[in-house]
Structures are given as C-alpha cells and as structure tokens.
Write a protein that holds these residues in place. Sequence first.
Motif, mmCIF file in Angstrom:
data_model
loop_
_atom_site.group_PDB
_atom_site.id
_atom_site.type_symbol
_atom_site.label_atom_id
_atom_site.label_comp_id
_atom_site.label_asym_id
_atom_site.label_seq_id
_atom_site.Cartn_x
_atom_site.Cartn_y
_atom_site.Cartn_z
ATOM 1 N N PRO A 51 0.811 -1.222 0.000
ATOM 2 C CA PRO A 51 0.000 0.000 0.000
ATOM 3 C C PRO A 51 0.846 1.275 0.000
ATOM 4 O O PRO A 51 0.459 2.286 -0.599
ATOM 5 C CB PRO A 51 -0.821 -0.116 1.287
ATOM 6 N N MET A 52 2.016 1.242 0.640
ATOM 7 C CA MET A 52 2.902 2.403 0.634
ATOM 8 C C MET A 52 3.496 2.639 -0.755
ATOM 9 O O MET A 52 3.637 3.768 -1.201
ATOM 10 C CB MET A 52 4.036 2.213 1.647
ATOM 11 N N TYR A 53 3.831 1.528 -1.452
ATOM 12 C CA TYR A 53 4.319 1.670 -2.821
ATOM 13 C C TYR A 53 3.255 2.319 -3.705
ATOM 14 O O TYR A 53 3.552 3.228 -4.497
ATOM 15 C CB TYR A 53 4.671 0.296 -3.415
ATOM 16 N N ARG A 54 2.030 1.841 -3.582
ATOM 17 C CA ARG A 54 0.959 2.367 -4.437
ATOM 18 C C ARG A 54 0.671 3.834 -4.152
ATOM 19 O O ARG A 54 0.394 4.616 -5.062
ATOM 20 C CB ARG A 54 -0.290 1.505 -4.270
ATOM 21 N N ARG B 106 6.232 9.444 -6.659
ATOM 22 C CA ARG B 106 7.396 9.484 -5.778
ATOM 23 C C ARG B 106 8.042 8.115 -5.587
ATOM 24 O O ARG B 106 8.691 7.863 -4.599
ATOM 25 C CB ARG B 106 7.016 10.075 -4.420
ATOM 26 N N LEU B 107 7.865 7.229 -6.569
ATOM 27 C CA LEU B 107 8.530 5.929 -6.520
ATOM 28 C C LEU B 107 9.332 5.753 -7.799
ATOM 29 O O LEU B 107 8.776 5.721 -8.894
ATOM 30 C CB LEU B 107 7.515 4.790 -6.369
ATOM 31 N N THR B 108 10.651 5.663 -7.670
ATOM 32 C CA THR B 108 11.521 5.518 -8.830
ATOM 33 C C THR B 108 12.115 4.116 -8.860
ATOM 34 O O THR B 108 12.016 3.355 -7.899
ATOM 35 C CB THR B 108 12.654 6.567 -8.810
ATOM 36 N N GLY B 109 12.726 3.788 -9.991
ATOM 37 C CA GLY B 109 13.300 2.458 -10.118
ATOM 38 C C GLY B 109 14.305 2.380 -11.248
ATOM 39 O O GLY B 109 14.483 3.323 -12.027
#
Length: 225
Positions: free
Chosen positions: A187-190, A197-200
Amino acid sequence: MRHALILAAGLGERMRPLTDHTPKPLLHVAGKPLIVHHIEKLAAADVRYIVVNTSHLAEHFPEALGDGSRWGVRIRYSYEGPTPLETGGGMLKALPLLGADPFIVVSADIWSDVDYAALPREPQGVAHLVMVPNPSFHPHGDFSLADGRLYDANGPAGAERLTFGNVGVYRREIVEHEQPGRFKLLPMYRKAIAEGRLTGERFDGFWRNVGTPAQLDELRAIAGA
C-alpha cells in the motif's frame, strides 16, 4: 558511510524441512550463509552499519554473525517476536535502530550481483527500487517502469512490466507515520506511485530468488555448494 537493513525475519515455510532448525538466510551457498554474502557486498560498498530483522529461530543470527566486526561493520538486531511483522511492519520497527536516512534495504533470501555502491544515495522520491526481468514463477511482474519512474498499472507508452528484485533505497517517511504492527509495504508503494514518488531501475545482471529447496539447489549448482 551508508546504513542498511537486511530483511531476515521470514518463517521460511516453503524451504522446509531445511528451515526447521536453520533460518533460511543462514543456509549455505558457496561455503557461507546467504546473509553473509550480502554483508560482504554491503561492506564493500562502504556500508558500515547494518540492522538485521529477525523472528524465526532469531537466536541463531547473533550466534552466526556476532556484532559484524569480522566484516568491518556494526550489526544490530531488530527482533519482531515469533510472528514476523511483514516488510512494512518490520521496517517500521527497525527505524529507531537504523538512524540514517535514506538507507539500503535488501532481502536476505535473494542472490544477485547488484552493485550496492551504485544505488542512488538520495532517491528522488520515498524509495528507489531495483527491478528485474520477470522470472518464470512471477511472469506478470509487479510494476511498470518508464524513464526511471514506477507505475502500478501499464504506465505510459513504452513502459515495461518488471518484478521487484527485493533491493532498494528507502526514506524513513515511507513507513514512519504508519501504526506499529504487522503490515505489507505494497500500500505504501501504491501511494508513492500515485504521488509520482517511486523511482526504479532495471537490473539485467545475475539475480535469483531463493525461496524453495529446488531454487536453493539450482543456485548451489551455479555458485558452488
């Protein structure tokens, strides 16, 4: 100097009977426990402070690893009790021990040649995840990657669906406002994805999940027993 959290609290249920008396991260590959390979690689990347979260057969970890001085690092242990707190709950519980922000997180039950020193020291968002091509046991992947940003669905044109390789750099804010207890990070990733604010990054080097006796045997055949 960087800090890291090694996730080692799983019950290892799919690895039984090997994990009846030995935690999965302490099973040997190429002459040493899985977790030791991570410690050595982290130390080589100038990580000098490592927290290991524990649950199943927790007492075996300090017996095997001590305080980390033999690798030039300091190891502290975050005991979660007899029931693991999942990735999110375990990370939250470990925050007071981790201190530094951001920090590297790696699951003890993978094997890879990811270069920890090359991971970003300051992720643009709340976390930066290492993504790998989808393995046969997880063909649909976890997130889509495009131009260094992760998406929950298909993402923009040209985005590629990949699997999270259980290595990343995190800011403490991803979990620090959650309630203590047992919870997953998904849920925090989503939430982070929705906020952009999620990079990869895509990693094409050697990577293996070590979750079953068959996967362990395959890795030992490649890396040496």
